[in-house]
Design a protein around this motif. Structure first.
Motif, PDB file in Angstrom:
ATOM      1  N   VAL A 138      -4.273  -7.350   2.581  1.00 61.23           N
ATOM      2  CA  VAL A 138      -3.774  -7.455   1.206  1.00 61.23           C
ATOM      3  C   VAL A 138      -4.894  -7.208   0.203  1.00 61.23           C
ATOM      4  O   VAL A 138      -4.701  -6.533  -0.820  1.00 61.23           O
ATOM      5  N   ILE A 139      -6.080  -7.716   0.480  1.00 62.64           N
ATOM      6  CA  ILE A 139      -7.224  -7.503  -0.417  1.00 62.64           C
ATOM      7  C   ILE A 139      -7.523  -6.015  -0.537  1.00 62.64           C
ATOM      8  O   ILE A 139      -7.705  -5.485  -1.646  1.00 62.64           O
ATOM      9  N   GLU A 140      -7.578  -5.315   0.593  1.00 60.37           N
ATOM     10  CA  GLU A 140      -7.853  -3.875   0.556  1.00 60.37           C
ATOM     11  C   GLU A 140      -6.736  -3.111  -0.158  1.00 60.37           C
ATOM     12  O   GLU A 140      -7.000  -2.143  -0.871  1.00 60.37           O
ATOM     13  N   MET A 141      -5.501  -3.538   0.013  1.00 62.16           N
ATOM     14  CA  MET A 141      -4.380  -2.907  -0.691  1.00 62.16           C
ATOM     15  C   MET A 141      -4.530  -3.058  -2.193  1.00 62.16           C
ATOM     16  O   MET A 141      -4.382  -2.093  -2.961  1.00 62.16           O
ATOM     17  N   VAL A 142      -4.837  -4.266  -2.633  1.00 64.89           N
ATOM     18  CA  VAL A 142      -4.938  -4.542  -4.070  1.00 64.89           C
ATOM     19  C   VAL A 142      -6.130  -3.794  -4.678  1.00 64.89           C
ATOM     20  O   VAL A 142      -6.018  -3.169  -5.746  1.00 64.89           O
ATOM     21  N   LEU A 143      -7.270  -3.832  -4.009  1.00 67.52           N
ATOM     22  CA  LEU A 143      -8.454  -3.156  -4.530  1.00 67.52           C
ATOM     23  C   LEU A 143      -8.230  -1.645  -4.627  1.00 67.52           C
ATOM     24  O   LEU A 143      -8.627  -1.011  -5.611  1.00 67.52           O
ATOM     25  N   THR A 144      -7.598  -1.068  -3.615  1.00 65.78           N
ATOM     26  CA  THR A 144      -7.335   0.372  -3.645  1.00 65.78           C
ATOM     27  C   THR A 144      -6.278   0.717  -4.675  1.00 65.78           C
ATOM     28  O   THR A 144      -6.330   1.794  -5.292  1.00 65.78           O
ATOM     29  N   PHE A 145      -5.321  -0.172  -4.883  1.00 61.64           N
ATOM     30  CA  PHE A 145      -4.330   0.030  -5.943  1.00 61.64           C
ATOM     31  C   PHE A 145      -5.038   0.169  -7.289  1.00 61.64           C
ATOM     32  O   PHE A 145      -4.736   1.075  -8.072  1.00 61.64           O
ATOM     33  N   PHE A 146      -5.976  -0.738  -7.573  1.00 66.01           N
ATOM     34  CA  PHE A 146      -6.732  -0.647  -8.829  1.00 66.01           C
ATOM     35  C   PHE A 146      -7.434   0.706  -8.944  1.00 66.01           C
ATOM     36  O   PHE A 146      -7.391   1.357 -10.000  1.00 66.01           O
ATOM     37  N   LEU A 147      -8.083   1.118  -7.869  1.00 59.62           N
ATOM     38  CA  LEU A 147      -8.864   2.354  -7.891  1.00 59.62           C
ATOM     39  C   LEU A 147      -7.977   3.572  -8.169  1.00 59.62           C
ATOM     40  O   LEU A 147      -8.279   4.384  -9.056  1.00 59.62           O
ATOM     41  N   ALA A 196     -14.897  -4.579   0.827  1.00 64.07           N
ATOM     42  CA  ALA A 196     -14.340  -3.741  -0.240  1.00 64.07           C
ATOM     43  C   ALA A 196     -14.550  -2.259   0.023  1.00 64.07           C
ATOM     44  O   ALA A 196     -15.167  -1.554  -0.781  1.00 64.07           O
ATOM     45  N   ALA A 197     -14.014  -1.769   1.132  1.00 63.82           N
ATOM     46  CA  ALA A 197     -14.157  -0.348   1.445  1.00 63.82           C
ATOM     47  C   ALA A 197     -13.294   0.503   0.518  1.00 63.82           C
ATOM     48  O   ALA A 197     -13.755   1.500  -0.022  1.00 63.82           O
ATOM     49  N   MET A 198     -12.020   0.146   0.379  1.00 63.40           N
ATOM     50  CA  MET A 198     -11.063   0.884  -0.461  1.00 63.40           C
ATOM     51  C   MET A 198     -10.950   2.340  -0.046  1.00 63.40           C
ATOM     52  O   MET A 198     -10.464   3.170  -0.806  1.00 63.40           O
ATOM     53  N   ASN A 199     -11.419   2.658   1.153  1.00 57.11           N
ATOM     54  CA  ASN A 199     -11.600   4.057   1.518  1.00 57.11           C
ATOM     55  C   ASN A 199     -11.704   4.161   3.040  1.00 57.11           C
ATOM     56  O   ASN A 199     -12.695   3.701   3.621  1.00 57.11           O
ATOM     57  N   PRO A 200     -10.717   4.765   3.708  1.00 56.27           N
ATOM     58  CA  PRO A 200     -10.803   4.906   5.160  1.00 56.27           C
ATOM     59  C   PRO A 200     -12.057   5.643   5.624  1.00 56.27           C
ATOM     60  O   PRO A 200     -12.610   5.332   6.680  1.00 56.27           O
ATOM     61  N   TYR A 215      -7.846   1.034   7.072  1.00 54.62           N
ATOM     62  CA  TYR A 215      -7.071   2.275   7.037  1.00 54.62           C
ATOM     63  C   TYR A 215      -5.686   1.996   6.446  1.00 54.62           C
ATOM     64  O   TYR A 215      -5.273   2.652   5.487  1.00 54.62           O
ATOM     65  N   ALA A 216      -4.999   1.002   6.994  1.00 54.96           N
ATOM     66  CA  ALA A 216      -3.664   0.681   6.502  1.00 54.96           C
ATOM     67  C   ALA A 216      -3.701   0.180   5.060  1.00 54.96           C
ATOM     68  O   ALA A 216      -2.889   0.599   4.220  1.00 54.96           O
ATOM     69  N   GLY A 217      -4.652  -0.708   4.747  1.00 56.92           N
ATOM     70  CA  GLY A 217      -4.719  -1.269   3.397  1.00 56.92           C
ATOM     71  C   GLY A 217      -4.921  -0.219   2.316  1.00 56.92           C
ATOM     72  O   GLY A 217      -4.122  -0.114   1.383  1.00 56.92           O
ATOM     73  N   PRO A 218      -5.971   0.591   2.412  1.00 54.12           N
ATOM     74  CA  PRO A 218      -6.175   1.621   1.388  1.00 54.12           C
ATOM     75  C   PRO A 218      -5.056   2.657   1.316  1.00 54.12           C
ATOM     76  O   PRO A 218      -4.666   3.079   0.226  1.00 54.12           O
ATOM     77  N   PHE A 219      -4.532   3.088   2.458  1.00 50.44           N
ATOM     78  CA  PHE A 219      -3.473   4.091   2.420  1.00 50.44           C
ATOM     79  C   PHE A 219      -2.224   3.554   1.720  1.00 50.44           C
ATOM     80  O   PHE A 219      -1.624   4.231   0.882  1.00 50.44           O
ATOM     81  N   VAL A 220      -1.832   2.323   2.041  1.00 52.13           N
ATOM     82  CA  VAL A 220      -0.641   1.739   1.412  1.00 52.13           C
ATOM     83  C   VAL A 220      -0.893   1.469  -0.071  1.00 52.13           C
ATOM     84  O   VAL A 220      -0.074   1.820  -0.933  1.00 52.13           O
TER      85      VAL A 220
END
Length: 296
Positions: free
Chosen positions: A177-186, A226-230, A250-255
């Motif tokens: 969820v953290i990776e999803m939210v951070l990548t959403f912001f980006l 905080a990768a935000m990036n596969p 991978y799943a977090g940033p892509f979603v």
């Protein structure tokens, strides 16, 4: 005021053609530059290489300097927090610089999740997206290979070559969820500044995107890295052979990236462009880039 001309004058008068690409007006640039897979792919390779070299490299450099004090997992967590600002700036500056440098060539994705956002909103041809993904992962692996050669085994072992990881107390689902939210912001900021013709920043989109990376690392770095990036995860994981809970990055940033792209495109961009793709038959739609409004 429009004036009438004789048929003879009209037939002998033709618009002058630009002599070279350097002096062509902006209207010519998408067809001249945007649809060259090799040049765009190389730009994505260099940008992604820079991100991994600076981002993972900053983690390794700190680990090398502090290796004698990092004798336990709690000690690693404490020192990671103390050095967080430096790591955040390394990641943010790398993206800000490279988006500003080559954003006019490839759009400055440097992130497979960002490219996926442009695919699901039909702002890049799928065939070109495959080129982007290939070069992004290749750039990440090349940077990680160089880091592996440059840094001693002690630093590599402590950090798994700069791979992102879940800290103690953070579950895989929380990390997802953290990776999803951070990548959403980006991706939201990327669409708002680089893809939206009415974006406030336009030519300084790289600064806004870099600051978003810095903000995300400051928030999520102590929890997931905080990768935000596969690609940011892939390079170090491949060269260190460390795949623990790897699917999270991978799943977090892509979603998160696809969701941000679809929401922003639906709410703010879809009404501004035709329903059908616009572009040349060879490449599909024209992708927007920093400082240049989308033509799709």
């Amino acid at each position: 005021m429009h004036s009438r001309r004789s048929g003879r004058a009209a037939s002998t008068t033709a618009p002058s053609k630009p002599l070279n690409n350097a002096v062509r007006p902006a209207a010519y640039l998408p067809s001249a530059m945007d649809h060259d897979p090799l040049r765009r792919g190389v730009a994505e390779f260099v940008g992604t290489f820079t991100l991994i070299f600076a981002g993972a490299g900053s983690v390794l450099a700190i680990a090398k300097a502090l290796a004698p004090a990092l004798t336990s997992a709690p000690a690693i967590d404490v020192y990671s927090g103390l050095t967080l600002v430096g790591v955040a700036l390394a990641n943010g500056l790398a993206i800000a610089v490279m988006v500003s440098a080559v954003g006019h060539i490839s759009g400055g994705h440097f992130n497979p999740a960002v490219t996926l956002g442009f695919v699901v909103t039909r702002r890049i041809a799928p065939s070109l997206a495959v080129v982007y993904w290939s070069m992004q992962f290749a750039g990440a692996a090349a940077a990680a290979a160089l880091l592996r050669w440059l840094f001693p085994e002690s630093a590599r072992r402590l950090t798994h070559l700069g791979s992102p990881g879940l800290t103690s107390g953070v579950s895989v689902w929380q990390g997802l969820v953290i990776e999803m939210v951070l990548t959403f912001f980006l991706v939201w900021v990327i669409f708002a500044t680089a893809a939206d013709p009415g974006g406030t920043f336009k030519s300084i989109a790289g600064l806004a995107i870099g600051l978003t990376i810095t903000m995300d690392v400051l928030v999520g770095g102590p929890m997931t890295g905080a990768a935000m990036n596969p690609a940011r995860a892939f390079g170090p994981e491949l060269l260190s052979r460390h795949w623990t809970d790897a699917w999270v990055w991978y799943a977090g940033p892509f979603v998160g990236g696809a969701l941000a792209a679809l929401v922003y495109d639906t709410l703010y961009l879809r009404a501004q462009r035709p329903l059908l793709p616009v572009g040349t038959p060879e490449t599909g739609v024209i992708e927007p880039r920093p400082g240049d409004a989308a033509a799709s």
